[in-house]
Design an enzyme around this catalytic site. Structure first.
Site, PDB file in Angstrom:
ATOM      1  N   GLU A  43     -44.077 -11.827  28.803  1.00 31.65           N
ATOM      2  CA  GLU A  43     -43.734 -11.582  27.400  1.00 31.65           C
ATOM      3  C   GLU A  43     -44.952 -11.124  26.594  1.00 31.65           C
ATOM      4  O   GLU A  43     -44.833 -10.268  25.723  1.00 31.65           O
ATOM      5  CB  GLU A  43     -43.111 -12.831  26.777  1.00 31.65           C
ATOM      6  CG  GLU A  43     -41.715 -13.144  27.287  1.00 31.65           C
ATOM      7  CD  GLU A  43     -40.720 -12.015  27.051  1.00 31.65           C
ATOM      8  OE1 GLU A  43     -40.964 -11.173  26.188  1.00 31.65           O
ATOM      9  OE2 GLU A  43     -39.692 -11.990  27.756  1.00 31.65           O
ATOM     10  N   TYR A 126     -41.185 -13.791  18.027  1.00 30.85           N
ATOM     11  CA  TYR A 126     -40.439 -13.217  19.150  1.00 30.85           C
ATOM     12  C   TYR A 126     -40.758 -13.948  20.456  1.00 30.85           C
ATOM     13  O   TYR A 126     -39.865 -14.391  21.180  1.00 30.85           O
ATOM     14  CB  TYR A 126     -40.729 -11.718  19.337  1.00 30.85           C
ATOM     15  CG  TYR A 126     -40.261 -11.299  20.692  1.00 30.85           C
ATOM     16  CD1 TYR A 126     -38.909 -11.125  20.941  1.00 30.85           C
ATOM     17  CD2 TYR A 126     -41.152 -11.215  21.766  1.00 30.85           C
ATOM     18  CE1 TYR A 126     -38.443 -10.846  22.215  1.00 30.85           C
ATOM     19  CE2 TYR A 126     -40.698 -10.932  23.037  1.00 30.85           C
ATOM     20  CZ  TYR A 126     -39.346 -10.753  23.259  1.00 30.85           C
ATOM     21  OH  TYR A 126     -38.881 -10.513  24.520  1.00 30.85           O
ATOM     22  N   ASP A 144     -36.464  -8.515  18.837  1.00 25.95           N
ATOM     23  CA  ASP A 144     -37.483  -7.492  19.110  1.00 25.95           C
ATOM     24  C   ASP A 144     -36.928  -6.142  18.648  1.00 25.95           C
ATOM     25  O   ASP A 144     -35.870  -6.085  18.019  1.00 25.95           O
ATOM     26  CB  ASP A 144     -37.811  -7.464  20.608  1.00 25.95           C
ATOM     27  CG  ASP A 144     -36.685  -6.857  21.411  1.00 25.95           C
ATOM     28  OD1 ASP A 144     -35.515  -7.036  21.008  1.00 25.95           O
ATOM     29  OD2 ASP A 144     -36.954  -6.195  22.422  1.00 25.95           O
ATOM     30  N   CYS A 196     -28.175   1.391  24.423  1.00 25.01           N
ATOM     31  CA  CYS A 196     -28.316   1.576  22.986  1.00 25.01           C
ATOM     32  C   CYS A 196     -29.742   2.041  22.679  1.00 25.01           C
ATOM     33  O   CYS A 196     -30.491   1.412  21.941  1.00 25.01           O
ATOM     34  CB  CYS A 196     -27.994   0.273  22.259  1.00 25.01           C
ATOM     35  SG  CYS A 196     -27.641   0.452  20.497  1.00 25.01           S
ATOM     36  N   CYS A 203     -22.984   5.558  23.980  1.00 27.33           N
ATOM     37  CA  CYS A 203     -21.898   4.738  23.426  1.00 27.33           C
ATOM     38  C   CYS A 203     -20.678   4.705  24.355  1.00 27.33           C
ATOM     39  O   CYS A 203     -19.948   3.707  24.382  1.00 27.33           O
ATOM     40  CB  CYS A 203     -21.491   5.245  22.052  1.00 27.33           C
ATOM     41  SG  CYS A 203     -22.838   5.181  20.841  1.00 27.33           S
ATOM     42  N   CYS A 206     -20.918   1.733  26.648  1.00 29.11           N
ATOM     43  CA  CYS A 206     -21.456   0.498  26.078  1.00 29.11           C
ATOM     44  C   CYS A 206     -20.408  -0.615  26.075  1.00 29.11           C
ATOM     45  O   CYS A 206     -19.273  -0.407  25.630  1.00 29.11           O
ATOM     46  CB  CYS A 206     -21.937   0.741  24.647  1.00 29.11           C
ATOM     47  SG  CYS A 206     -22.590  -0.753  23.861  1.00 29.11           S
ATOM     48  N   CYS A 212     -18.223  -1.612  17.482  1.00 34.06           N
ATOM     49  CA  CYS A 212     -19.501  -1.144  16.939  1.00 34.06           C
ATOM     50  C   CYS A 212     -19.284  -0.316  15.667  1.00 34.06           C
ATOM     51  O   CYS A 212     -18.805   0.823  15.710  1.00 34.06           O
ATOM     52  CB  CYS A 212     -20.249  -0.314  17.973  1.00 34.06           C
ATOM     53  SG  CYS A 212     -21.849   0.281  17.375  1.00 34.06           S
TER      54      CYS A 212
END
Length: 351
Positions: A43, A126, A144, A196, A203, A206, A212
DNA sequence: AAACCGTGGTT
DNA sequence: TAACCAAGGTT
């Protein structure tokens, strides 16, 4: 519309990206969690850095320092050299600080609580949420760049970043499930990274396309909005590359704070509009017929390279000599490695 | 709170 | 090619 977190988790079960530090969803569902040390390390490396760039560094670090105690006991210079090329070098300094605090104050065991993680060097909102969720399966919400983008699109949020951040955080928190929160956190980020995407989101494939708002409104690809950034100026400077007659290179360890803090580099002038040369040793200076160009976060840099060869009795005012076999360009930050490469190809000195 | 802090890939 | 972008944190 079916439960959004469950939709995403079903998608993740099939499409999860494979990463060296990651435990795949099938194994996590069987109760296996990753090593918190490896997750924390990944991370920190992933802060503003792509997965592709991190992979090899993560493998190198975990092979050389398998536990947080090993890392805490490492020499600073070795860690900074191993981090060279990855950028944002304050991360490496904070990495060491954090490892030493975990050993000294937490018995070498990573805390699992988000608020405790937040107190550690180099761990912000985060990363604290990510470690708690991914390594300990705590129901924390990661926010994030991916999650910001996904939330702005599915809710059609037009408020620009960073103003919209608290709102996007609330929207993300409202979706975080109690079941499989670690997989869910990784799933939203995988969705943002592979479907995305910033420019042209896919899309059509997705798992969240049905609900959405951004896709329905036709605004998805333009979200999230961001306040425009300032143009970056060009700065100039001089670097001094000194080869001793035995082939040693003159280098210095840069001050702990500021740009490239704690990293190895060649001595030089300041980097400003009108820099003045201040050579580190008396010598017959020659100007290299090539300019090193490099772009940092907030300015472009054009470096004029001055080089000289000095005798074995030379006593520089700044820096120290590294002999052949000790010196390696891989330990330099990229801008300094560019300088090295230009000198090395212009002056056949035998490497 | 706005500025500072790297690098490499993509568009 | 210049701008944008990436699993942000610190001061």
């Amino acid at each position: 519309m079916r439960d959004r977190p469950l939709q995403l988790l079903d998608w993740y079960d099939v499409h999860a990206r494979s990463m060296p530090w990651r435990v795949p969803p099938a194994d996590r569902k069987a109760g296996r969690l990753p090593d918190p040390y490896g997750i924390w390390l990944s991370e920190v490396m992933l802060q503003q850095t792509t997965v592709a760039a991190v992979r090899d560094y993560w493998r190198k670090f975990t092979a050389r320092w398998p536990t947080v105690s090993d890392l805490a006991a490492a020499d600073d210079a070795d860690v900074m050299a191993a981090w060279a090329g990855l950028g944002y070098y304050a991360r490496a300094r904070n990495l060491l600080k954090c490892a030493r605090v975990v050993v000294a104050d937490h018995g070498g065991v990573f805390p699992s609580d988000r608020d405790v993680l937040l107190t550690l060097p180099g761990i912000g909102p985060y990363t604290a949420a990510a470690v708690a969720a991914i390594a300990f399966d705590r129901p924390e919400t990661v926010l994030d760049g991916n999650v910001e983008r996904v939330m702005a699109r599915i809710h059609d949020v037009h408020t620009p970043l960073p103003t919209a951040k608290p709102h996007l955080m609330a929207l993300a928190a409202a979706l975080t499930p109690q079941d499989r929160p670690g997989d869910y956190a990784q799933a939203v980020m995988d969705l943002g990274a592979t479907i995305c995407t910033p420019k042209s989101p896919a899309c059509g494939i997705c798992p969240w396309r049905d609900g959405c708002a951004g896709r329905i409104a036709g605004t998805a690809a333009s979200l999230p909005r961001k306040t425009p950034k300032k143009a970056v100026p060009v700065r100039h400077g001089f670097v001094y590359v000194v080869r001793r007659s035995d082939g040693a290179w003159l280098v210095e360890t840069r001050p702990d704070t500021g740009l490239l803090g704690g990293m190895l580099g060649f001595p030089g002038s300041d980097w400003s509009d009108d820099p003045r040369p201040a050579p580190p040793v008396g010598a017959d200076w020659r100007r290299l017929d090539a300019t090193a160009r490099h772009t940092f976060t907030h300015f472009h840099l054009e470096l004029t390279i001055l080089w000289a060869v000095v005798g074995s009795d030379s006593m520089p005012e700044k820096g120290f000599f590294q002999r052949r076999g000790v010196f390696t360009p891989a330990a330099l930050p990229t801008v300094m490695r560019k300088v090295h490469d230009l000198v090395a190809e212009s002056l056949p000195f035998g490497g």
